[in-house]
Design a protein around this motif. Structure first.
Motif, PDB file in Angstrom:
ATOM      1  N   ASP A  10      -0.203 -18.536 -18.704  1.00 36.94           N
ATOM      2  CA  ASP A  10       0.430 -18.032 -19.930  1.00 36.94           C
ATOM      3  C   ASP A  10      -0.072 -16.632 -20.259  1.00 36.94           C
ATOM      4  N   PHE A  11      -1.371 -16.435 -20.089  1.00 34.50           N
ATOM      5  CA  PHE A  11      -1.977 -15.136 -20.402  1.00 34.50           C
ATOM      6  C   PHE A  11      -1.438 -14.062 -19.460  1.00 34.50           C
ATOM      7  N   ALA A  12      -1.403 -14.375 -18.161  1.00 31.42           N
ATOM      8  CA  ALA A  12      -0.941 -13.400 -17.171  1.00 31.42           C
ATOM      9  C   ALA A  12       0.538 -13.070 -17.378  1.00 31.42           C
ATOM     10  N   THR A  13       1.320 -14.084 -17.705  1.00 36.82           N
ATOM     11  CA  THR A  13       2.742 -13.856 -17.952  1.00 36.82           C
ATOM     12  C   THR A  13       2.929 -12.946 -19.156  1.00 36.82           C
ATOM     13  N   LYS A  14       2.138 -13.167 -20.185  1.00 33.51           N
ATOM     14  CA  LYS A  14       2.258 -12.374 -21.408  1.00 33.51           C
ATOM     15  C   LYS A  14       1.891 -10.911 -21.168  1.00 33.51           C
ATOM     16  N   TYR A  15       0.881 -10.680 -20.338  1.00 36.30           N
ATOM     17  CA  TYR A  15       0.379  -9.316 -20.157  1.00 36.30           C
ATOM     18  C   TYR A  15       0.748  -8.717 -18.800  1.00 36.30           C
ATOM     19  N   GLY A  16       1.668  -9.356 -18.090  1.00 40.57           N
ATOM     20  CA  GLY A  16       2.187  -8.776 -16.852  1.00 40.57           C
ATOM     21  C   GLY A  16       1.164  -8.651 -15.744  1.00 40.57           C
ATOM     22  N   LEU A  17       0.297  -9.626 -15.606  1.00 39.89           N
ATOM     23  CA  LEU A  17      -0.745  -9.598 -14.584  1.00 39.89           C
ATOM     24  C   LEU A  17      -0.295 -10.365 -13.340  1.00 39.89           C
ATOM     25  N   PRO A  18      -0.850 -10.028 -12.168  1.00 40.42           N
ATOM     26  CA  PRO A  18      -0.432 -10.706 -10.928  1.00 40.42           C
ATOM     27  C   PRO A  18      -0.720 -12.196 -10.958  1.00 40.42           C
ATOM     28  N   ILE A  19       0.139 -12.950 -10.273  1.00 40.26           N
ATOM     29  CA  ILE A  19      -0.049 -14.394 -10.114  1.00 40.26           C
ATOM     30  C   ILE A  19      -0.107 -14.669  -8.617  1.00 40.26           C
ATOM     31  N   ILE A  20      -1.326 -14.985  -8.125  1.00 38.86           N
ATOM     32  CA  ILE A  20      -1.580 -15.048  -6.685  1.00 38.86           C
ATOM     33  C   ILE A  20      -1.964 -16.469  -6.291  1.00 38.86           C
ATOM     34  N   PRO A  21      -1.074 -17.234  -5.669  1.00 35.87           N
ATOM     35  CA  PRO A  21      -1.434 -18.599  -5.251  1.00 35.87           C
ATOM     36  C   PRO A  21      -2.510 -18.574  -4.162  1.00 35.87           C
ATOM     37  N   THR A  22      -3.444 -19.505  -4.270  1.00 31.09           N
ATOM     38  CA  THR A  22      -4.430 -19.670  -3.201  1.00 31.09           C
ATOM     39  C   THR A  22      -4.205 -20.972  -2.435  1.00 31.09           C
ATOM     40  N   PHE A  23      -3.438 -21.894  -3.020  1.00 34.00           N
ATOM     41  CA  PHE A  23      -3.069 -23.108  -2.296  1.00 34.00           C
ATOM     42  C   PHE A  23      -1.685 -23.552  -2.741  1.00 34.00           C
ATOM     43  N   GLU A  24      -1.105 -24.462  -1.982  1.00 35.21           N
ATOM     44  CA  GLU A  24       0.252 -24.936  -2.246  1.00 35.21           C
ATOM     45  C   GLU A  24       0.305 -26.431  -1.953  1.00 35.21           C
ATOM     46  N   PRO A  25       1.333 -27.121  -2.438  1.00 33.24           N
ATOM     47  CA  PRO A  25       1.423 -28.558  -2.177  1.00 33.24           C
ATOM     48  C   PRO A  25       1.570 -28.855  -0.690  1.00 33.24           C
ATOM     49  N   VAL A  26       0.952 -29.951  -0.257  1.00 32.46           N
ATOM     50  CA  VAL A  26       1.169 -30.410   1.113  1.00 32.46           C
ATOM     51  C   VAL A  26       2.595 -30.926   1.250  1.00 32.46           C
ATOM     52  N   GLU A  27       3.064 -31.596   0.197  1.00 33.80           N
ATOM     53  CA  GLU A  27       4.432 -32.091   0.172  1.00 33.80           C
ATOM     54  C   GLU A  27       5.096 -31.601  -1.103  1.00 33.80           C
ATOM     55  N   GLY A  28       6.399 -31.390  -1.041  1.00 32.25           N
ATOM     56  CA  GLY A  28       7.133 -30.955  -2.218  1.00 32.25           C
ATOM     57  C   GLY A  28       7.108 -29.453  -2.390  1.00 32.25           C
ATOM     58  N   ASP A  29       7.766 -28.989  -3.453  1.00 33.42           N
ATOM     59  CA  ASP A  29       7.904 -27.564  -3.702  1.00 33.42           C
ATOM     60  C   ASP A  29       6.846 -27.066  -4.674  1.00 33.42           C
ATOM     61  N   TYR A  30       6.555 -25.782  -4.551  1.00 34.60           N
ATOM     62  CA  TYR A  30       5.650 -25.130  -5.490  1.00 34.60           C
ATOM     63  C   TYR A  30       6.364 -25.026  -6.839  1.00 34.60           C
ATOM     64  N   PRO A  31       5.703 -25.367  -7.950  1.00 34.92           N
ATOM     65  CA  PRO A  31       6.397 -25.354  -9.242  1.00 34.92           C
ATOM     66  C   PRO A  31       6.778 -23.936  -9.672  1.00 34.92           C
ATOM     67  N   GLU A  32       7.900 -23.839 -10.366  1.00 37.25           N
ATOM     68  CA  GLU A  32       8.347 -22.560 -10.887  1.00 37.25           C
ATOM     69  C   GLU A  32       7.959 -22.420 -12.358  1.00 37.25           C
ATOM     70  N   LYS A  33       7.648 -21.209 -12.750  1.00 39.20           N
ATOM     71  CA  LYS A  33       7.386 -20.842 -14.143  1.00 39.20           C
ATOM     72  C   LYS A  33       6.252 -21.651 -14.771  1.00 39.20           C
ATOM     73  N   THR A  34       5.319 -22.041 -13.959  1.00 38.78           N
ATOM     74  CA  THR A  34       4.126 -22.708 -14.464  1.00 38.78           C
ATOM     75  C   THR A  34       3.065 -22.676 -13.375  1.00 38.78           C
ATOM     76  N   ALA A  35       1.850 -23.050 -13.744  1.00 39.46           N
ATOM     77  CA  ALA A  35       0.756 -23.077 -12.780  1.00 39.46           C
ATOM     78  C   ALA A  35       0.786 -24.380 -11.981  1.00 39.46           C
ATOM     79  N   PHE A  36       0.305 -24.327 -10.752  1.00 38.74           N
ATOM     80  CA  PHE A  36       0.171 -25.513  -9.911  1.00 38.74           C
ATOM     81  C   PHE A  36      -1.272 -25.985 -10.050  1.00 38.74           C
ATOM     82  N   VAL A  37      -1.466 -27.107 -10.798  1.00 35.02           N
ATOM     83  CA  VAL A  37      -2.817 -27.583 -11.096  1.00 35.02           C
ATOM     84  C   VAL A  37      -2.956 -29.024 -10.609  1.00 35.02           C
TER      85      VAL A  37
END
Length: 851
Positions: A350-377
């Motif tokens: 939310d903070f990065a989206t508000k202030y235009g900061l980079p969003i850099i994934p370091t991991f992704e799901p083994v199965e399924g899609d990476y979520p859009e417009k939210t963090a993958f936690v």
């Protein structure tokens, strides 16, 4: 008496128990001790049915343990300091002391008619100078042992009431009493060093075998042990020579996804900037508004200020990250600085989206899609594919990756693995009047000096004014003026008082010797401690219990409790609430108007007021004075008697679950108790001759009842015990046994009911010829031989469907069983004059007939 009248008997038996001192606890080497304790109440002035349920559970255990030969301590007191008394005094113009002690008198008067087996000689209130004077004495001991200290800290400050608020007193960012927006303020506060015991408090949970698992989990989560990485970002052109920003992270596996560094408004770097820059000072002032609770931080709008400063990423000197001051970071957590990984943290996203900061994934799901417009936690135990890991792309759980990241960073000289705890030191200072004064003085020459113990208690002054906000101790013309205990020069008393959680963190130990001239009498504490059974609400699962566990350890260190009492509560039971329907109508503006249960007539599932207005019924809600859905135990006692109230709150639901109070349920309970009395009276007046077969059947049922009711009480299954008592009452009522057997069975019924309905039990015991008081009678013991059935019930299946059953002797020959089956009415009807095709007898179990 020809009929059961609670009003005629309950006071009589309460006087008898008091005269006989049944519940007076005296140390004895002849009996095993048992200490049962319910969490003591706040003196609000009225008890409610929830209190009745809580104290009845404890009373059942206490009375049962007396009957089983134990020396029982079952005390009562009042948690009497706190803001409600000040609120009431401000509202009425009275004094908190007068309000509190009047309420205590009222509540004792309401409790005593319920027949609780309490040692009233040990009663105290935490606002008694004799109690808080010993608390002050322990505080001085804690200072000497390094268990308490002063420091500057950021606190929740109520600008209207002008006092520090505990996190629990901040509701939606506002003061729980004033409704004012809470601010963060830095004040000098007193703290207990509970954090020093984090590991011990966590590890010891494993040994609390008789505590609910959910409570232990809640405490473990609150203590919050975690392994992470502590390291520093190098600061580029920092102000006034600052060259690094220390951070601690529990997710070092996301370091390659960092996009900013955030610092608290109270971080030293922020304060340095604040001195030189008005824009930073203005932002920090705004950011300090709002509470310090996790809830407040989560709900607040995430605000950040770009300081213009930059840091270098530890693995790439060319990778620079901006440094923001952020309102959601507290100085008391970690180092007061974090790095943000927006791809894997919702708050950072939310903070990065508000202030235009980079969003850099370091991991992704083994199965399924990476979520859009939210963090993958994902959960730490969940497997993910690391695309920017420290050992290349691979599938790992978060836990494995965190450990690998720590090892990798340590091998590269980037920080070190550190184990930290979420538990923070306990801030105990409160800027209010109605609390235990902190027993120190402030001397210009000697500094902060503990008061001499011979000068304790440091009593609260009675002549205070509560007509304006703030701490009246600060405004009192003489109270704070004193002499330094060390140098004898003029000094001033500390005007902060203690958090009321302190008062309730050691009261269980004081009950062992409530009149001792020291906090405890070690001989009494050695005998009575620990609390064998503690009973209270789940809402106290974290702070009260955690603080009590800390206090027990601190008291042991200071010589006030034995080693065995470092864990003060052997067993814990958290009871459910008593609920009741809410009855409401609407006023002219559409706002709800709540009506007391006694003002509503129920007909055909609907409710009506006296003027025939229909009310809306909201079923099974928590009892609340604000909703007027409370039931006054005094009215229940007047209408039905104390035993009815006790029986009902125990009978309708497992004790760990909520129970709904209904008028029909109370009436049914009353009718059952009247039936028990009538059965006993009829047996006492009868002259039935002995009947060997019927006598044995009844006595076998009696011994089964003893076994089952005892097991229910031992396992806190009071409702199951009562269900067995209902069954046994029916058996007794229908029995054709003679007077001797019936009298024995009825006296046993009275004994088994005595922990739940002690007054009725005493009355029945007396009319049946029982010796002495039933409260002192030994608990009945089942005869194992009498619980073995001599007969068995065998179902009869005809063409695969159960049609009948027969009771036969366990050792009846197969041929005799077949003969009885063929003579049974249901079988004769099915055969219609013919013979069965098959007749199969499974001895002791079942008979199959094929026609």
């Amino acid at each position: 008496m020809t009929r059961y009248s609670a009003a005629d008997i309950e006071g009589k038996w309460q006087e008898a128990w008091e005269k006989a001192e049944i519940f007076k606890a005296v140390r004895s080497a002849d009996k095993p001790k048992y200490y049962v304790l319910e969490m003591f109440p706040y003196p609000s002035g009225r008890i409610h049915i929830g209190h009745v349920r809580n104290y009845t559970m404890g009373d059942v255990i206490a009375r049962y343990k007396i009957s089983t030969g134990h020396n029982v301590l079952h005390p009562m007191g009042f948690d009497a300091f706190g803001m409600p008394a000040e609120n009431a005094a401000m509202a009425s113009g009275g004094h908190p002391k007068d309000w509190t002690y009047k309420n205590i008198d009222d509540m004792v008067a309401q409790m005593k008619p319920l027949g609780f087996g309490l040692d009233w000689s040990r009663m105290f209130a935490t606002c008694d100078p004799e109690y808080y004077g010993q608390q002050q004495s322990m505080f001085i001991d804690f200072i000497e042992k390094g268990l308490v200290y002063r420091k500057n800290a950021v606190v929740n400050w109520d600008p209207v009431d002008m006092t520090v608020l505990a996190n629990e007193q901040v509701i939606d960012g506002k003061g729980w009493r004033s409704g004012a927006e809470v601010e963060r303020r830095e004040l000098t506060q007193w703290f207990f060093k509970i954090s020093d015991f984090s590991e011990e408090l966590l590890d010891a949970l494993d040994g609390l075998n008789d505590w609910p698992a959910k409570v232990k989990l809640m405490q473990a989560n609150w203590i919050g042990k975690s392994r992470g990485l502590q390291f520093a970002f190098s600061l580029i052109d920092g102000p006034h020579g600052a060259d690094r920003v220390e951070v601690y992270t529990t997710r070092p596996d996301t370091l390659m996804g960092a996009s900013f560094v955030g610092i608290s408004p109270d971080h030293p770097l922020a304060k340095t900037l604040e001195r030189d820059r008005e824009d930073v000072a203005a932002f920090c002032a705004e950011a300090r508004k709002g509470g310090t609770t996790e809830e407040a931080l989560e709900k607040a709008e995430k605000l950040g200020f770009d300081t213009g400063l930059r840091v270098r990423h530890p693995f790439d000197d060319a990778w620079e990250l901006p440094v923001y001051i952020a309102n959601f970071i507290l100085m008391d957590y970690g180092t007061g600085a974090v790095f943000g990984c927006p791809a894997h943290d919702e708050r950072d996203f939310d903070f990065a989206t508000k202030y235009g900061l980079p969003i850099i994934p370091t991991f992704e799901p083994v199965e399924g899609d990476y979520p859009e417009k939210t963090a993958f936690v994902p959960l730490k135990s969940e497997k993910v594919r690391y695309v920017k890991g420290f050992a290349g792309t691979e599938v790992q759980t978060g836990e494995d990756a965190i450990n690998a990241a720590v090892d990798f960073c340590e091998s590269k000289g980037v920080g070190q693995g550190v184990t930290k705890f979420r538990l923070r030191d306990w801030g105990l200072s409160r800027q209010r009047y109605w609390g235990c004064p902190i027993p120190v003085v402030h001397c210009d020459t000697c500094g902060v000096v503990p008061e001499k113990k011979e000068n304790l208690p440091v009593k609260l002054p009675d002549d205070v004014s509560l007509d304006i906000p703030g701490n009246p101790l600060d405004r009192h013309p003489t109270w704070r003026d004193c002499t330094c205990p060390r140098c004898g020069q003029p000094a001033q008393r500390e005007t902060d008082t203690m958090d009321t959680f302190v008062d309730s963190s050691w009261y269980f130990a004081r009950f062992t010797a409530p009149h001792a001239e020291t906090p405890t009498d070690l001989a009494e504490a050695e005998y009575w401690m620990n609390v064998d059974q503690y009973i209270g609400g789940i809402e106290h699962a974290i702070l009260h219990l955690l603080y009590s566990r800390f206090f027990a350890r601190a008291m042991h260190i200071c010589g006030h409790l034995p080693e065995k009492s470092k864990e003060p509560f052997n067993a814990l039971f958290t009871q459910g609430m008593v609920t009741h329907a809410i009855y409401q109508t609407k006023d002219a503006n559409g706002r709800p108007v709540y009506h007391y249960p006694e003002a509503v007539e129920l007909r055909d599932g609907k409710g009506y007021l006296e003027d025939a207005t229909e009310v809306e019924i909201i079923p099974s809600a928590k009892m609340s004075k604000s909703k007027n859905n409370v039931v006054d135990p005094v009215q229940i006692i007047e209408q039905y008697g104390a035993d009815t109230a006790r029986w009902f709150v125990l009978s309708d639901s497992p004790p760990e679950r909520d129970v709904e109070w209904t008028a029909s349920g109370a009436e049914a309970a009353s009718k059952h108790l009247a039936r028990v009395y009538r059965i006993c009276a009829e047996i006492a007046a009868s002259n039935d001759a002995d009947n060997a077969k019927e006598d044995e059947t009844l006595l076998r049922a009696m011994h089964k009842a003893i076994h089952e009711v005892t097991g229910g009480i031992d396992s806190f299954g009071f409702n199951t015990s009562i269900a067995k008592l209902y069954g046994f009452t029916n058996t007794l009522a229908k029995s054709k046994a003679g007077k001797t057997a019936k009298t024995e069975a009825a006296k046993t019924l009275a004994q088994l009911m005595s922990p739940m309905t002690p007054h009725l039990a005493e009355e029945c015991w007396q009319i049946l010829g029982g010796e002495d008081l039933i409260a002192r009678a030994a608990w009945p013991v089942p005869d194992e031989k009498m619980m073995v059935d001599e007969t068995v019930t065998m179902p009869i299946q005809i063409n695969g469907k159960r049609r009948a059953e027969i009771s036969v002797a366990k050792d009846m020959p197969k041929e005799e069983v077949e003969k009885l089956v063929l003579e049974h009415e249901a079988v004769l009807k099915a055969l219609d004059g013919g013979q069965p095709k098959k007749l199969i007898v499974v001895p002791g179990r079942i008979v199959n007939v094929v026609v």
